[in-house]
Design an enzyme around this catalytic site. Structure first.
Site, PDB file in Angstrom:
ATOM      1  N   HIS A 117      38.164  47.968  41.500  1.00  0.00           N
ATOM      2  CA  HIS A 117      36.704  48.109  41.566  1.00  0.00           C
ATOM      3  C   HIS A 117      36.164  48.861  40.350  1.00  0.00           C
ATOM      4  O   HIS A 117      35.267  49.701  40.476  1.00  0.00           O
ATOM      5  CB  HIS A 117      36.268  48.815  42.861  1.00  0.00           C
ATOM      6  CG  HIS A 117      36.181  47.869  44.032  1.00  0.00           C
ATOM      7  ND1 HIS A 117      34.985  47.423  44.541  1.00  0.00           N
ATOM      8  CD2 HIS A 117      37.148  47.281  44.769  1.00  0.00           C
ATOM      9  CE1 HIS A 117      35.226  46.612  45.564  1.00  0.00           C
ATOM     10  NE2 HIS A 117      36.531  46.502  45.725  1.00  0.00           N
ATOM     11  N   SER A 140      41.646  18.220  49.054  1.00  0.00           N
ATOM     12  CA  SER A 140      42.615  19.300  49.082  1.00  0.00           C
ATOM     13  C   SER A 140      43.759  18.903  50.001  1.00  0.00           C
ATOM     14  O   SER A 140      43.545  18.293  51.046  1.00  0.00           O
ATOM     15  CB  SER A 140      41.926  20.572  49.554  1.00  0.00           C
ATOM     16  OG  SER A 140      42.579  21.092  50.667  1.00  0.00           O
ATOM     17  N   ALA A 165      43.413  36.751  50.464  1.00  0.00           N
ATOM     18  CA  ALA A 165      44.442  37.785  50.560  1.00  0.00           C
ATOM     19  C   ALA A 165      44.293  38.831  49.467  1.00  0.00           C
ATOM     20  O   ALA A 165      45.116  39.726  49.344  1.00  0.00           O
ATOM     21  CB  ALA A 165      45.817  37.138  50.482  1.00  0.00           C
ATOM     22  N   SER A 199      43.287  36.501  44.393  1.00  0.00           N
ATOM     23  CA  SER A 199      42.478  35.707  43.463  1.00  0.00           C
ATOM     24  C   SER A 199      42.584  34.210  43.639  1.00  0.00           C
ATOM     25  O   SER A 199      42.464  33.457  42.663  1.00  0.00           O
ATOM     26  CB  SER A 199      42.824  36.028  42.014  1.00  0.00           C
ATOM     27  OG  SER A 199      42.157  37.145  41.619  1.00  0.00           O
ATOM     28  N   SER A 241      40.401  32.414  44.880  1.00  0.00           N
ATOM     29  CA  SER A 241      39.087  31.840  44.556  1.00  0.00           C
ATOM     30  C   SER A 241      38.897  31.729  43.047  1.00  0.00           C
ATOM     31  O   SER A 241      38.441  30.693  42.550  1.00  0.00           O
ATOM     32  CB  SER A 241      37.981  32.669  45.191  1.00  0.00           C
ATOM     33  OG  SER A 241      38.113  34.017  44.842  1.00  0.00           O
ATOM     34  N   GLU A 268      31.376  32.824  38.610  1.00  0.00           N
ATOM     35  CA  GLU A 268      31.769  33.171  39.976  1.00  0.00           C
ATOM     36  C   GLU A 268      30.628  33.844  40.741  1.00  0.00           C
ATOM     37  O   GLU A 268      30.617  33.846  41.976  1.00  0.00           O
ATOM     38  CB  GLU A 268      33.032  34.052  39.968  1.00  0.00           C
ATOM     39  CG  GLU A 268      33.608  34.202  41.341  1.00  0.00           C
ATOM     40  CD  GLU A 268      35.128  34.198  41.399  1.00  0.00           C
ATOM     41  OE1 GLU A 268      35.778  33.858  40.386  1.00  0.00           O
ATOM     42  OE2 GLU A 268      35.653  34.527  42.459  1.00  0.00           O
ATOM     43  N   ASP A 279      40.023  39.023  37.251  1.00  0.00           N
ATOM     44  CA  ASP A 279      40.807  37.951  37.853  1.00  0.00           C
ATOM     45  C   ASP A 279      40.959  36.773  36.887  1.00  0.00           C
ATOM     46  O   ASP A 279      42.036  36.203  36.745  1.00  0.00           O
ATOM     47  CB  ASP A 279      40.148  37.470  39.148  1.00  0.00           C
ATOM     48  CG  ASP A 279      39.926  38.617  40.118  1.00  0.00           C
ATOM     49  OD1 ASP A 279      40.518  39.688  39.886  1.00  0.00           O
ATOM     50  OD2 ASP A 279      39.169  38.447  41.076  1.00  0.00           O
ATOM     51  N   TYR A 322      31.321  44.660  49.262  1.00  0.00           N
ATOM     52  CA  TYR A 322      31.816  44.690  47.884  1.00  0.00           C
ATOM     53  C   TYR A 322      30.654  45.001  46.929  1.00  0.00           C
ATOM     54  O   TYR A 322      30.720  45.918  46.115  1.00  0.00           O
ATOM     55  CB  TYR A 322      32.446  43.334  47.550  1.00  0.00           C
ATOM     56  CG  TYR A 322      32.947  43.219  46.136  1.00  0.00           C
ATOM     57  CD1 TYR A 322      34.284  43.444  45.831  1.00  0.00           C
ATOM     58  CD2 TYR A 322      32.088  42.895  45.091  1.00  0.00           C
ATOM     59  CE1 TYR A 322      34.744  43.345  44.527  1.00  0.00           C
ATOM     60  CE2 TYR A 322      32.533  42.798  43.792  1.00  0.00           C
ATOM     61  CZ  TYR A 322      33.861  43.016  43.519  1.00  0.00           C
ATOM     62  OH  TYR A 322      34.310  42.927  42.228  1.00  0.00           O
TER      63      TYR A 322
HETATM   64  C1  GLA Z   1      37.710  41.198  43.192  1.00  0.00           C
HETATM   65  C2  GLA Z   1      36.861  40.851  41.979  1.00  0.00           C
HETATM   66  C3  GLA Z   1      37.406  41.552  40.746  1.00  0.00           C
HETATM   67  C4  GLA Z   1      37.577  43.031  40.985  1.00  0.00           C
HETATM   68  C5  GLA Z   1      38.334  43.290  42.281  1.00  0.00           C
HETATM   69  C6  GLA Z   1      38.391  44.743  42.643  1.00  0.00           C
HETATM   70  O1  GLA Z   1      38.977  40.669  43.065  1.00  0.00           O
HETATM   71  O2  GLA Z   1      36.856  39.471  41.775  1.00  0.00           O
HETATM   72  O3  GLA Z   1      36.555  41.287  39.651  1.00  0.00           O
HETATM   73  O4  GLA Z   1      36.337  43.671  40.987  1.00  0.00           O
HETATM   74  O5  GLA Z   1      37.767  42.593  43.370  1.00  0.00           O
HETATM   75  O6  GLA Z   1      39.090  45.460  41.676  1.00  0.00           O
END
Ligand code: GLA
Length: 393
Positions: free
Chosen positions: A39, A72, A128, A131, A133, A165, A176, A228
């Site tokens: 974060h 998919s 999970a 990443s 997404s 995103e 990510d 978030y």
């Molecule tokens: C998600 C977001 C990232 C980052 C993390 C937390 O994965 O996509 O950009 O902020 O949360 O570190």
């Protein structure tokens, strides 16, 4: 090996659904686990993720008339849209949103005419904190570009993907996308922002990382989104109240006790807690990179533990299930463990000594997971060998 098999499976699904004509290409995009720096990427502070040996695989073929059709292998609804259409997000959690985000991200920088027929298969667990997404968004962006004869580099892709995103609703940063694109096998990736610079840092031989699922789904596009985004907003509000424009500016004097004292006297509640998480986590990333370079496993483990405490107590993005998992991992012999990713469920990253990962897993299986229902060792305990990103695979 696994990646080859999966990409071939995507091609099979594509042929089965859209016909076995030639011209099928594939792109594989791994997931990532964030080792430390949670974060803080959206505040343009450096983070240290690593790609994992699980990926989404897209088989695609250029399609005439600007139509994009995607299926998919997991049985989600088929998608059909035009790459030149006005695109609005569908319901939260709809995988089509990531495909639309890829079209918009691509169009924001490049002129594309061709659509694609595409099929996706994945062995990367969704929701999970690994990443999936961003891997989907990145994979469709690469497929669309390549189908249109465009080979984009890391910086160009990073100029569109994080912003792309936001279409899905999470005001995330660029960690990510950087990780899933540019990680090298055998290394973590130090990602710095504004400008984006990605530097591999070798993982010392004998450091064994494990990713373990809390069995609580953390669907970033769903309920987690508001939570978030609120942490980001509180951190920024605190920053501004103290008279800074950016966290880099706030930390320019070295951070430390002076900055903490200033925050404690000028801020309250959520703003104070989020601000302190960000500044302390930034320091931990610096120390973690030094520990990695010095192969100081004990120091790295302590930093993981300290990061978890801050995520739990200051940023308040952990859950009792993740806390219990982290605790169980330490008791099972881990050198350090912490929540990884956006939080509110998802996974923990666990550092084990050489040769001890299998034992830690076994203890978690027989202890922690034995009490929980829905545990599946293949998706919920992943040996996180540092893997290559999509541009290096
Ligand atoms: C998600 C977001 C990232 C980052 C993390 C937390 O994965 O996509 O950009 O902020 O949360 O570190």
């Amino acid at each position: 090996m696994e990646r080859m098999i999966c990409a071939a499976e995507a091609a099979e699904v594509l042929g089965g659904r859209f016909g076995a004509r030639p011209g099928i290409e594939t792109v594989s995009v791994p997931g990532r686990v964030n080792l430390i720096g949670e974060h803080i990427d959206y505040h343009e502070l450096a983070v240290l993720p690593m790609a994992v040996p699980r990926a989404i695989h897209i088989a695609y073929r250029p399609a005439a008339g600007g139509v994009l059709r995607a299926v998919s292998g997991d049985g989600y609804d088929e998608i059909e849209l035009r790459v030149d259409a006005d695109l609005a997000p569908g319901p939260a959690g709809d995988w089509g949103n990531y495909v639309k985000a890829a079209v918009l991200a691509t169009r924001s920088r490049w002129a594309i005419e061709r659509g694609i027929e595409a099929a996706v298969v994945s062995d990367l667990p969704p929701a999970a904190g690994l990443s999936s997404s961003s891997a989907l968004l990145t994979g469709f962006t690469l497929a669309l570009l390549r189908a249109n004869g465009i080979e984009a580099g890391f910086e160009e892709l990073m100029s569109v993907l994080p912003e792309g995103e936001h279409f899905v609703g999470t005001r995330g940063g660029g960690m990510d996308h950087a990780a899933v694109l540019a990680c090298r096998a055998g290394a973590a990736l130090l990602v710095e922002f504004a400008p984006v610079v990605a530097t591999p840092v070798s993982v010392p031989g004998g450091w064994e990382f494990l990713v373990a699922h809390s069995l609580v789904m953390a669907e970033k596009s769903g309920a987690v989104r508001e939570q978030y985004n609120s942490r980001r907003a509180a951190g920024t509000a605190g920053l501004r109240k103290l008279g800074f424009q950016t966290f880099r500016e706030a930390l320019a004097g070295g951070g430390g006790d002076e900055l903490t004292a200033r925050a404690r006297s000028g801020l309250r509640g959520e703003e104070l807690l989020c601000f302190l998480h960000v500044t302390s986590e930034a320091a931990r990333v610096r120390e973690a990179v030094a520990a990695l370079k010095a192969a100081d496993m004990a120091a790295f483990g302590r930093l993981l533990d300290a990061s978890h405490a801050s995520l739990r107590d200051q940023l308040r993005i952990s859950t009792p299930e993740v806390d219990a998992l982290v605790e169980a991992a330490r008791k099972a012999g881990a050198v350090g463990a912490r929540l990884t990713g956006a939080g509110f469920g998802g996974c923990a990253v666990i550092l084990c000594r050489r040769g001890e990962r299998a034992e830690v897993k076994e203890r978690l299986r027989r202890g922690h997971y034995a009490r929980l229902s829905g545990f599946d060792p293949v998706s919920h305990l992943i040996d996180a060998e540092p893997s290559a990103g999509a541009l290096l695979a």
